[in-house]
Scaffold this active site. Structure first.
Site, PDB file in Angstrom:
ATOM      1  N   GLU A 219       0.815  -1.223   0.000  1.00 55.83           N
ATOM      2  CA  GLU A 219       0.000   0.000   0.000  1.00 55.83           C
ATOM      3  C   GLU A 219       0.843   1.266   0.000  1.00 55.83           C
ATOM      4  OE1 GLU A 219      -3.637   2.124   2.536  1.00 55.83           O
ATOM      5  OE2 GLU A 219      -3.109   0.034   2.893  1.00 55.83           O
ATOM      6  N   LYS A 235      -8.514  -1.207   1.225  1.00 57.24           N
ATOM      7  CA  LYS A 235      -9.533  -1.583   2.199  1.00 57.24           C
ATOM      8  C   LYS A 235     -10.421  -2.640   1.565  1.00 57.24           C
ATOM      9  CE  LYS A 235      -9.867  -0.166   6.380  1.00 57.24           C
ATOM     10  NZ  LYS A 235      -8.718  -0.612   7.164  1.00 57.24           N
TER      11      LYS A 235
END
Length: 411
Positions: A219, A235
């Site tokens: 990420e 997410k």
């Protein structure tokens, strides 16, 4: 006590030779020149102190939008860039948030930067080792992992977050657990295995006296390149199977949780001085990390004015996908619920060069302190979260890290 700078003799040579996000062109010829360290409880603004240190070493931290691919010469050294690490605690300080439990790895600074040079000169390297005992350097073993809370305690924390959401205190909170395991032998090969996990966009190892961390993070916390600032929040997680993909794409709960964090990241960039209109370049794209599908979005904005590193860190840190919304209220809830500090996890690690900044969020990250390995895993909690499912999801995220450390072949 503040540790502003230190000579290269005080640095542990990085076990992998490759800090997270270091340019490939530098990895075979960069040498650590000097370091900056700041610990929780030290005086001063860590964002400003870090910026001052990097600026003194010729790096363009006062205007990150300036494109300049030329290395800077200081004395007889050519500065090629710096490896950066910012802990979750340092991010909370920068954001003016409540601090939670202390780190279980206090030997690791909360802000750490190593300036690298391109030089043909030989450099003295420390003979420090992270081997847990003198007689086991050639062997490697890990003891049983001990979690900071039981499954029931983790599930109860999820229930407490759901209750807080029901009261309107927060909309979403990321809950993270910690685990530790004693080890014997040299951890460097195990740390390199972690950094090499499939999907590790920021795979790398960073080390200092008495500690090392390895990240397999997929990420992007923040990237500045070619006049744009970018963040890529992740997410939503499911097993990397066809059924898992269908379930992730069809989950209203996962999509709502994801969009909430995308909105938070949009707001973080929008309040940063010197940026233009914020846009979502990609929404809910599915990527693979080891045996998991994960949903990722891309949020960006042009840099229309001078944007400094200190302002950028204060706007972005800690990352929204590992805190929740509203961010300060979520951090307050995290401080109440998590019994062990986040340590090296949920912060940022990466590289600052003369023409770009690239920091990964330190999820899927492990630390070694000479005696124990430390790892963290968690997930975002919403009103619709199932406590047992959240506990299982955290375990699924931790499993590949533990397997890589133990040199176990993944199915």
């Amino acid at each position: 006590m503040l540790h502003a700078t230190g000579p290269v003799d005080h640095l542990l040579s990085t076990p992998s030779g490759a800090p997270p996000a270091a340019p490939a062109a530098c990895q075979a010829r960069h040498h650590a020149l000097r370091a900056f360290r700041w610990y929780r409880g030290d005086p001063g603004d860590p964002a400003e102190l870090l910026s001052g240190f990097l600026a003194d070493n010729g790096l363009p931290v006062r205007n990150l939008g300036r494109t300049d691919d030329k290395n800077r010469t200081i004395g007889d050294s050519t500065i090629c860039g710096a490896a950066l690490y910012v802990s979750a605690d340092a991010g909370s300080v920068m954001a003016g948030a409540v601090l939670g439990a202390p780190s279980p790895v206090p030997v690791v600074p909360d802000v750490y930067a190593i300036v690298y040079e391109h030089s043909s000169k030989s450099r003295h390297k420390s003979d420090f080792t992270l081997s847990s005992s003198a007689g086991t350097a050639s062997g490697w073993s890990i003891g049983a992992w001990r979690d900071s809370w039981t499954r029931d305690e983790h599930a109860h924390a999820v229930e407490q977050v759901r209750a807080a959401i029901g009261r309107g205190d927060v909309y979403q909170v990321n809950v993270v657990g910690h685990a530790a395991a004693a080890y014997r032998g040299d951890p460097a090969p195990a740390l390199r295995r972690v950094a090499a996990l499939p999907g590790a966009r920021y795979g790398g190892v960073l080390a200092g006296p008495g500690w090392a961390l390895a990240t397999a993070s997929p990420e992007t916390l923040v990237e500045v390149r070619d006049g744009r600032v970018v963040t890529r929040p992740i997410k939503g997680t499911r097993p990397a199977t066809e059924a898992g993909l269908r379930e992730l794409l069809a989950s209203a709960k996962e999509r709502a949780e994801h969009v909430m964090i995308v909105d938070l990241e949009r707001n973080d960039l929008a309040r940063l001085p010197g940026t233009g209109p914020v846009r979502v370049d990609e929404l809910f794209a599915v990527r693979r990390w080891v045996g998991l599908w994960q949903a990722e979005s891309v949020v960006s904005a042009p840099l229309d004015g001078d944007v400094g590193l200190a302002d950028l860190l204060r706007a972005i840190c800690p990352g929204g996908s590992v805190t929740g919304a509203p961010k300060l209220a979520a951090l307050s809830r995290i401080a109440e619920l998590e019994p062990v500090g986040r340590g090296v996890s949920m912060g940022g690690a990466g590289w600052l060069g003369h023409d770009h900044l690239d920091l990964g969020l330190t999820i899927r990250t492990v630390a070694a302190d000479g005696a124990r390995l430390h790892a963290w895993a968690g997930g975002g909690i919403t009103a619709d979260s199932d406590p047992i499912a959240e506990v299982d999801e955290a375990a699924a995220k931790a499993a590949p890290i533990r397997a890589a450390l133990a040199s176990v072949t993944l199915p």
